[in-house]
Design a protein around this motif. Structure first.
Motif, PDB file in Angstrom:
ATOM      1  N   LYS A 245       0.828  -1.208   0.000  1.00  0.00           N
ATOM      2  CA  LYS A 245       0.000   0.000   0.000  1.00  0.00           C
ATOM      3  C   LYS A 245       0.860   1.255   0.000  1.00  0.00           C
ATOM      4  N   GLU A 246       1.897   1.281   0.840  1.00  0.00           N
ATOM      5  CA  GLU A 246       2.784   2.452   0.898  1.00  0.00           C
ATOM      6  C   GLU A 246       3.487   2.685  -0.435  1.00  0.00           C
ATOM      7  N   THR A 247       3.889   1.609  -1.095  1.00  0.00           N
ATOM      8  CA  THR A 247       4.574   1.727  -2.387  1.00  0.00           C
ATOM      9  C   THR A 247       3.619   2.268  -3.448  1.00  0.00           C
TER      10      THR A 247
ATOM     11  N   GLU B 135       0.995   4.182  -2.910  1.00  0.00           N
ATOM     12  CA  GLU B 135       0.749   5.592  -2.599  1.00  0.00           C
ATOM     13  C   GLU B 135       1.967   6.458  -2.914  1.00  0.00           C
ATOM     14  N   ALA B 136       3.165   5.971  -2.611  1.00  0.00           N
ATOM     15  CA  ALA B 136       4.389   6.744  -2.864  1.00  0.00           C
ATOM     16  C   ALA B 136       4.588   7.008  -4.354  1.00  0.00           C
ATOM     17  N   ASN B 137       4.126   6.076  -5.171  1.00  0.00           N
ATOM     18  CA  ASN B 137       4.261   6.233  -6.626  1.00  0.00           C
ATOM     19  C   ASN B 137       3.022   6.849  -7.262  1.00  0.00           C
ATOM     20  N   GLN B 138       2.090   7.291  -6.407  1.00  0.00           N
ATOM     21  CA  GLN B 138       0.852   7.943  -6.855  1.00  0.00           C
ATOM     22  C   GLN B 138       0.111   7.106  -7.898  1.00  0.00           C
ATOM     23  N   LEU B 139      -0.007   5.812  -7.595  1.00  0.00           N
ATOM     24  CA  LEU B 139      -0.720   4.892  -8.476  1.00  0.00           C
ATOM     25  C   LEU B 139      -2.099   4.604  -7.902  1.00  0.00           C
ATOM     26  N   LYS B 140      -2.923   4.022  -8.716  1.00  0.00           N
ATOM     27  CA  LYS B 140      -4.241   3.580  -8.269  1.00  0.00           C
ATOM     28  C   LYS B 140      -4.193   2.061  -8.120  1.00  0.00           C
ATOM     29  N   GLN B 141      -4.863   1.549  -7.085  1.00  0.00           N
ATOM     30  CA  GLN B 141      -4.886   0.101  -6.866  1.00  0.00           C
ATOM     31  C   GLN B 141      -5.411  -0.624  -8.096  1.00  0.00           C
TER      32      GLN B 141
ATOM     33  N   GLU C 254      -5.053   0.195 -11.220  1.00  0.00           N
ATOM     34  CA  GLU C 254      -4.007   0.110 -12.240  1.00  0.00           C
ATOM     35  C   GLU C 254      -2.994  -0.981 -11.904  1.00  0.00           C
TER      36      GLU C 254
END
Length: 78
Positions: free
Chosen positions: A21-23, A25-31, A33
């Motif tokens: 989850k942190e990774t 969010e840190a990469n500003q991705l959507k679950q 995707e």
């Protein structure tokens, strides 16, 4: 009818979910995707993130690939 687990989920599974989850969010991705790129159902990815479902090692590799990181980065320091 609710299923009951034969055994408790290990703490390391919960910690792995937090790291995923942190990774994301840190990469500003959507679950959504990440799940698509890893060829997973988004609901399964969410279960892994919440730590309510254990994953196969092959799934860990797919998630890491979709995050463009080494699988070892996800399990390091767990």
């Amino acid at each position: 009818m609710n299923k009951t687990r034969k055994s408790e989920i290990p703490e390391v599974v919960v910690q792995l979910g937090i790291k995923i989850k942190e990774t994301i969010e840190a990469n500003q991705l959507k679950q959504r995707e990440v799940a698509h790129d890893a060829e997973l159902d988004v609901e399964n990815l969410r279960k892994y993130i919440k730590g309510t479902q254990e994953m196969k090692i092959s799934t860990l590799f797919k998630i890491a690939k979709s995050l463009k990181i080494n699988p070892g980065d996800l399990i390091k320091d767990l």
